[in-house]
Design a protein around this motif. Structure first.
Motif, PDB file in Angstrom:
ATOM      1  N   UNK A 969       0.840  -1.270  -0.143  1.00 52.38           N
ATOM      2  CA  UNK A 969       0.128  -0.030  -0.078  1.00 52.38           C
ATOM      3  C   UNK A 969       0.868   1.216   0.060  1.00 52.38           C
ATOM      4  N   UNK A 970       2.079   1.046   0.732  1.00 55.60           N
ATOM      5  CA  UNK A 970       2.820   2.269   0.407  1.00 55.60           C
ATOM      6  C   UNK A 970       3.454   2.620  -0.768  1.00 55.60           C
ATOM      7  N   UNK A 971       3.357   1.643  -1.706  1.00 53.47           N
ATOM      8  CA  UNK A 971       3.891   1.845  -3.034  1.00 53.47           C
ATOM      9  C   UNK A 971       2.747   2.414  -4.061  1.00 53.47           C
ATOM     10  N   UNK A 972       1.451   2.577  -3.535  1.00 52.40           N
ATOM     11  CA  UNK A 972       0.566   3.019  -4.365  1.00 52.40           C
ATOM     12  C   UNK A 972       0.912   4.634  -4.675  1.00 52.40           C
ATOM     13  N   UNK A 973       0.867   4.957  -5.883  1.00 51.12           N
ATOM     14  CA  UNK A 973       1.253   6.434  -6.139  1.00 51.12           C
ATOM     15  C   UNK A 973       0.157   7.192  -5.983  1.00 51.12           C
ATOM     16  N   UNK A1024       5.084   8.321  -5.418  1.00 48.85           N
ATOM     17  CA  UNK A1024       5.063   7.924  -3.997  1.00 48.85           C
ATOM     18  C   UNK A1024       4.984   9.095  -3.042  1.00 48.85           C
ATOM     19  N   UNK A1025       4.115   8.903  -1.926  1.00 49.39           N
ATOM     20  CA  UNK A1025       3.718   9.901  -0.962  1.00 49.39           C
ATOM     21  C   UNK A1025       5.418  10.468  -0.636  1.00 49.39           C
ATOM     22  N   UNK A1026       6.360   9.929  -0.334  1.00 47.92           N
ATOM     23  CA  UNK A1026       7.404  10.275   0.066  1.00 47.92           C
ATOM     24  C   UNK A1026       8.190  11.132  -0.894  1.00 47.92           C
TER      25      UNK A1026
END
Length: 1273
Positions: A969-973, A1024-1026
């Protein structure tokens, strides 16, 4: 026509050499008596009469008289010949590219190869005329090249006796080469061992005939049989050969003799007959009979036929002439192509001449010539792309020839009358249509800007053509024309004109600078696939950077653009080159293999950042390599900075410490061991610490150990204890064990071998993958410790050799896990546990019994590992993670790298769904009624249920699957919008998208710029959010930079005009532009002087920052003020001293001008007053310079007068010849007997009389007969 003979000294000496010795003596000494007078040559001997016109053909062959025998004609070394290539024999027939196509390139190549000069022209029948000038050999070579490369080639064979071949070849092949040059053909003679007697000739039809004729002549001359030659007038040859050579063929067949009649293209009258004497005699009788009969009975008619119609009478390859001869028996004689005569002669029987004349006129008038008015600029549109438009017409009417003449506003049509009328109507329709919707204009642009208007690979000009739908013709460099022609739609023409003029105007304000950069740096500056030079071009978008071709081996890199931008780019590139010179330092940094991925970072972000910030090149070892060394290349300081950064990452990731241990340098080699095996074993045992020994021979004792604190301490203790052992006593023993046992002997994490070492104190070294002997195990330590370790290891190895077989129960549902992927899990167990063999029952059987075979300890350990794996499988769960399918590709990453990393980190299996395919409803689907289909009721799908294509399935332990889901889920753009002024979008995109591509690579996001026609200010960033925040900051930072550049560009565009008298312009510019360049550089402005054609010749334009432009104007005004104070004075200096004052290459006069700060001008050759010298400068400087020049004149004139006085006493060069003449006495001239003036009452001709010696072109009165003979004027 008059004839003039010249008696040269050479011919006179030759004449004297033919006299008797007494006559020679008399000629030298001079006549003194009657006998001597008798010995004098007669007038006819000394001056033989010119030959009269021969009365018969035989007279031509007589070697007439002394003039032709003795006097050698003077020939020019340069000759000119014209060669014709008919249309049907042309190799290149593309009419549209005449002058710039393949045949023009071929002609240029021939000129380079042979040194001859070629001029190409095209006749109305589309035949080529080539005029070749040069030395005889060069012309012959050029002719051969023209025939072989511009004319279609045919081939023929000629059979002559094998023994005659050597005479065709000649000495050293000279005869063959001469024959090939003369006939412009390629002649292939069979080798001596080849029994064939056929000689192959290839070339043009005319050349084949000539070569065949020459070869047959050579053979006939060498033939031992009878050879006869008949001289028969050329005009009767057609009657001897007959139409299509039928008659001569019949004669040869009838008589058995070989008859060689020269072809029409060879201007020879000689017919050669060879064969048996009787055959030759019979052939001669028959030939003479035909000749006499035709000469007696044949009459001629001369008719006038237009020169342009001659080709229709001749026909293709002369077929029409042969046809007329065959039908009527009349020979038609056509004047040569280079003759202006239009007279055609018909020769034959009187009763046949009428029929032949009718056929000649019919052929001549079978074609008509017409013309269509069409502006010359429309011609290529009428022709169409690659001749498509014209091809449609010519395919329908192939007999009509259409000719476009460059520069003429008409199109010429030639062909059958009806066809010409049809074609004329079609072309007139096309012309009318084109005139109504097409327009053209011409603009004047300096030729030096043409290539910049065209752009690299034609990019600029092609863009303008496509955008405005026009055709633009820019003249080639060799034309040196400044006119650019634009043709097409009227509106497009005007728009293209405006854009081209704007481009040209911008270029006029640019400057060009050459940078000297060693060629070895060019590739590094350009970078891989041009990446680095793209960055420079993005940084300086207004500067054009041109690198030389690598084959030229040139160091000159050319920069072109606005002056300030060029200067900035120059400084930037100079700095870049200076850094490259320094960037040769290299450092190797050992980094634990497990941290290499962290050094690289996600998508290479970390390593890229370190490379950019430290400006170094960093190379990491390949993934499958055992090396841990990272190599850093660049400046020494930068390399150290990069090394610190990389070590800091490693230190941050793990508790890495670094200690130094002092060990005597003499022990270093023994601690490192053979090929580093000993020290490598220590590093492996101590958790992979890095141990660095100083360079051999340095004498340094410090050894560096780097790793986790615990492992470093352990390695330190081992090194010190080993060093102590080495200093006291060291013992080594070698053991052997099968390679598959090594992993088991070492144990998991080195546990087994550590126990042996701890209990015995000995060091055990196993072979590495690079070692040749994979069975050798070394034990090092004290003698006692080594013996104990050897005993334990041998016991272990013996137990491993004791093979046992055991069984265990494994639920069949888990069998697939162990045997999947070709049994990868079982292979891993075998490698780890001494090669134990694990056998599962075959698929399809219900057995749960698994067999293990191997060393007892290995089998037990393998069983334990299998049970651990089964426990994990029993605890396995399946989880679903719902992520829209459109993000799946992004989550997987390049080549699935991201998903592989998650699988590895969390020990889970991840399966992505198949892509959903949008299928149209089938037309043949069963009809559904009341929700029923095929008797079944389908419930409606739940709208809240996720689609199958969005569900990702994970399997593994519950806690690991949950962690993997979070990672997925962290990889969802995500996507955010950033507002950026629309006018800046194209600068953000950069040249060919380089700017936006760079940002996307740097921030690992996707940046979407709206289409230009939307004129939207919103730019979307997806990633990505980051990464999004960093990308947004970077984009806004770029916007600030672009806005600052726009403001700066506006400030730099300030223009200022200063009025300066044009006579001062050269002084302001200075020698080679030195003064104006200094002003430009000093004030950082662009200064433009008026062009020659400008109306305002006194206006100088200055562009730059306002304060800089004002300062530059003041500098120019100061120069002008100074120039206006100057005066010019003329002085008289004797021209004989000018050269000495000027000095070698002007050094003397330059020194005077620099010393007195004046300008001195000397008169040009041919001046009215060669002594007048002008001095210009300030009044006081001019006076001083004049005094100095007059003093120099006085000094140098003394030398001139002295030299002239000496020359008066010098012996003249011609004195020897003069003295010889004086010794001989007065010359009596050349004396002859029986001269015309002595044999009659007439006196010798008066050379001053205009009647005796009239001038050319003057009217001559009828004069009485003279002993000199009739006058021939």
């Amino acid at each position: 026509m008059s004839s003039v003979a010249v008696l040269t000294q050479e011919s006179f000496n030759e004449h004297r050499s033919g006299l008797l010795p007494e006559q020679v003596k008399a000629a030298v000494a001079g006549p003194s008596n009657a006998e001597e007078e008798d010995s004098l040559p007669t007038y006819k001997d000394a001056f033989p009469p010119l030959p009269e016109k021969p009365s018969s053909p035989e007279g031509v062959q007589e070697a007439g008289n002394a003039w032709t025998a003795r006097l050698k004609p003077l020939k020019s070394s340069i000759i000119t010949q014209v060669f014709h290539v008919p249309l049907e024999e042309r190799k290149y027939k593309d009419m549209n590219q005449f002058g710039e196509g393949d045949q023009a390139k071929v002609c240029l190549d021939i000129m380079h190869k042979t040194g001859a000069h070629l001029e190409l022209s095209m006749a109305k029948d589309q035949g080529l005329s080539i005029m070749v000038s040069g030395k005889h050999d060069a012309v012959m070579k050029a002719r051969k090249e023209i025939v072989s490369r511009l004319q279609t080639q045919a081939s023929a064979t000629v059979a002559i006796p094998k023994e005659h071949h050597r005479f065709v070849i000649g000495k050293s092949g000279e005869k063959l080469q001469e024959l090939e040059l003369k006939t412009a053909t390629k002649i292939q003679i069979p080798r001596p061992e080849d029994p064939s007697n056929l000689i192959k000739i290839s070339g043009t039809k005319e050349g084949l005939e000539k070569a065949k004729h020459e070869i047959l002549l050579i053979s006939a001359e060498q033939d031992k049989r009878a050879v006869e030659r008949l001289n028969i007038e050329k005009v009767y040859h057609p009657f001897l050969t007959g139409a299509y050579n039928k008659l001569v063929g019949e004669l040869m067949q009838e008589t058995g003799a070989r008859i060689n009649v020269p072809p029409p293209s060879v201007n020879k009258t000689e017919i050669v007959i060879t064969g048996e004497k009787e055959q030759v005699a019979l052939a001669i009788v028959k030939i003479k009979k035909i000749y006499e009969e035709k000469k007696k009975n044949a009459t001629t008619i001369a008719v006038e036929v237009k020169k342009s119609q001659h080709k229709y009478v001749i026909g293709p390859k002369g077929n029409t002439l042969q046809e007329i001869l065959d039908r009527t028996g009349v020979s038609v004689e056509i004047p040569p192509l280079d003759s202006s005569s239009e007279t055609v002669i018909l020769r034959g029987e009187p009763d046949r001449l009428g029929q032949a004349l009718t056929e000649v006129y019919a052929k001549a008038n079978s074609y008509t010539v017409s013309s269509v008015s069409a502006p010359s600029w429309l011609h290529r549109f009428i022709i169409g792309k690659k001749g498509q438009n014209l091809a449609k017409i010519t395919q329908q009417m192939p007999k009509v020839h259409i000719e476009f003449t460059e520069g003429e506003d008409k199109i010429t049509l030639e062909g059958p009358t009806k066809d010409v009328q049809i074609v004329q109507g079609q072309i007139e329709v096309i012309v009318t249509d084109l005139v109504s919707r097409m327009d053209y204009t011409e603009i004047s642009v300096d030729p030096k800007f043409h290539r910049h208007l065209i752009g690299k690979g034609g990019a600029n000009i092609n863009r303008i053509k496509e955008l405005h739908k026009v055709s633009v013709r820019i003249p080639p460099d060799n034309e040196k024309s400044n006119l650019i022609r634009i043709e097409g739609d009227p509106q497009g023409v005007q728009e293209a004109k405006k854009e081209l003029l704007e481009l040209a105007s911008r270029m006029e304000n640019e400057r060009t600078k050459d940078m000297i950069i060693e060629q070895r740096f060019h590739r590094a500056i350009i970078g891989q696939k041009g990446e680095k030079v793209k960055e420079i071009r993005d940084k300086f978008p207004e500067v054009i950077i041109n690198f030389p071709d690598p084959a030229q081996k040139s160091d000159i890199v050319q920069l072109r653009g606005p002056r300030t931008e060029v200067e900035k780019c120059t400084k930037f590139m100079q700095k870049m080159v200076a850094e490259m010179v320094e960037n040769s330092h290299s450092v190797s940094v050992p980094i634990f293999k497990q941290f290499h991925k962290n050094i690289i970072g996600k998508g290479g972000a970390n390593i890229k950042k370190i490379r950019e910030e430290t400006n170094t090149k960093i190379d990491l070892p390949a993934e499958n390599s055992n090396s841990e060394m990272i190599v850093i290349t660049g400046k020494k300081a930068n390399c150290e900075a990069a090394k610190i950064r990389i070590l800091a990452i490693q230190k941050e990731l793990a508790n890495i410490t670094e200690v130094e241990v002092s060990i005597p340098s003499k022990l270093h080699n023994s601690l490192i061991g053979s090929k580093g095996r000993f020290v490598r074993s220590i590093m492996e045992e101590c958790g992979g610490v890095h141990i660095h020994f100083p360079t051999e021979g340095s004498g340094i004792d410090a050894v560096t150990i780097r790793g986790s604190a615990e492992e470093v301490e352990k390695a330190k203790k081992q090194l010190l204890s080993l060093a102590e052992e080495k200093q006291t006593k060291s013992h080594t023993v070698e053991l052997r064990a099968k390679p598959e046992y090594h992993k088991f002997l070492i144990g998991k994490g080195g546990g087994n071998i550590r126990k042996v070492r701890d209990s015995t104190g000995a060091r055990i070294i196993f072979p590495t993958a690079e070692d040749k002997d994979q069975e050798l195990i070394m034990v090092i330590g004290t003698e006692e410790a080594v013996a104990d370790a050897q005993k334990e290891l041998e016991a272990l190895i013996k137990s491993l050799d004791n093979i046992v077989e055991d069984f265990m129960i494994v639920d069949p549902k888990h069998h697939r896990f162990f045997v999947a992927r070709r049994g990868q899990v079982l292979r891993d167990i075998a490698d780890e546990y001494g090669g134990v063999i694990v056998s599962f029952p075959r698929t399809g059987t219900q057995s749960d019994k698994v067999t293990l075979k191997g060393a007892k300890d290995c089998v037990e350990a393998a069983k334990k590992r299998i049970l651990e794996l089964i426990e994990d499988l029993d605890a396995q769960v399946i989880m679903e993670c719902v992520i829209p399918q459109k993000f799946h590709r992004s989550i997987m990453g390049p080549k699935g790298s991201r998903i592989q990393q998650i699988t590895k980190d969390h020990s889970v299996q991840i399966k992505f769904p198949d892509r959903e395919e949008q299928q149209a409803p089938s037309a043949d689907a069963s009809v559904q009624e009341n929700g029923e289909a095929n008797g079944e009721v389908k419930e409606p799908a739940d709208p809240s249920a996720p689609k199958k294509c969005d569900v990702i399935v994970l399997s593994g332990r519950k806690e690991r699957c949950e962690a993997a889901v979070e990672a997925l889920k962290a990889l969802v753009p995500l996507t955010i919008a950033v507002e950026v002024p629309f006018e800046l979008h194209r600068y953000i995109i950069g040249q060919k998208g380089s700017g936006i591509r760079k940002m996307m690579d740097e921030f690992e996001v996707n940046i979407q710029v709206p289409a230009p026609d939307l004129e939207s200010d919103i730019i979307s960033i997806t990633g990505l959010a980051s990464h999004l925040d960093r990308a947004k900051e970077g984009l806004l930072e770029r916007v600030k930079e672009l806005q600052a550049e726009q403001e700066d560009r506006a400030l730099r565009s300030f223009k200022l005009t200063i009025t300066v008298d044009p006579k001062y312009h050269p002084k302001i510019i200075g020698r080679k532009g030195a003064i104006i360049t200094q002003i430009r550089n000093e004030h950082e402005v662009n200064i433009q002087f008026p062009e020659k054609n400008d109306e305002n010749q006194d206006q100088i334009t200055i562009t730059g920052y306002e304060q800089n432009a004002v300062a530059a104007r003041d500098s120019i005004q100061a120069i002008v003020d100074e120039l206006e104070e100057m005066i010019s004075e003329d002085i008289t200096l004797d021209s004989r001293v000018h050269a000495r004052i000027i000095g070698a290459r002007g050094k003397g006069i330059r020194k005077i001008m620099d010393e007195f700060k004046v300008d001195v001008r000397f008169p040009q050759s041919g001046a009215a007053d060669p002594n007048l010298v002008t001095v210009t400068g300030r009044p006081e400087h001019v006076d001083e310079a004049i005094d100095h020049l007059l003093n120099l004149e006085e000094e140098y004139m003394a030398d001139v007068v002295e030299n002239e006085a000496k020359m008066a006493y010098m012996k003249p060069s011609g004195s020897t010849a003069g003295s010889m003449e004086e010794q001989r006495g007065p010359s009596k001239g050349f004396v002859v007997r029986e001269a015309p003036w002595t044999t009659s009452n007439e006196k010798a001709p008066d050379v001053s009389s205009s009647e005796e010696f009239p001038s050319f072109g003057a009217p001559v009165a009828a004069a009485k007969s003279s002993p000199w003979g009739p006058k021939r004027f």
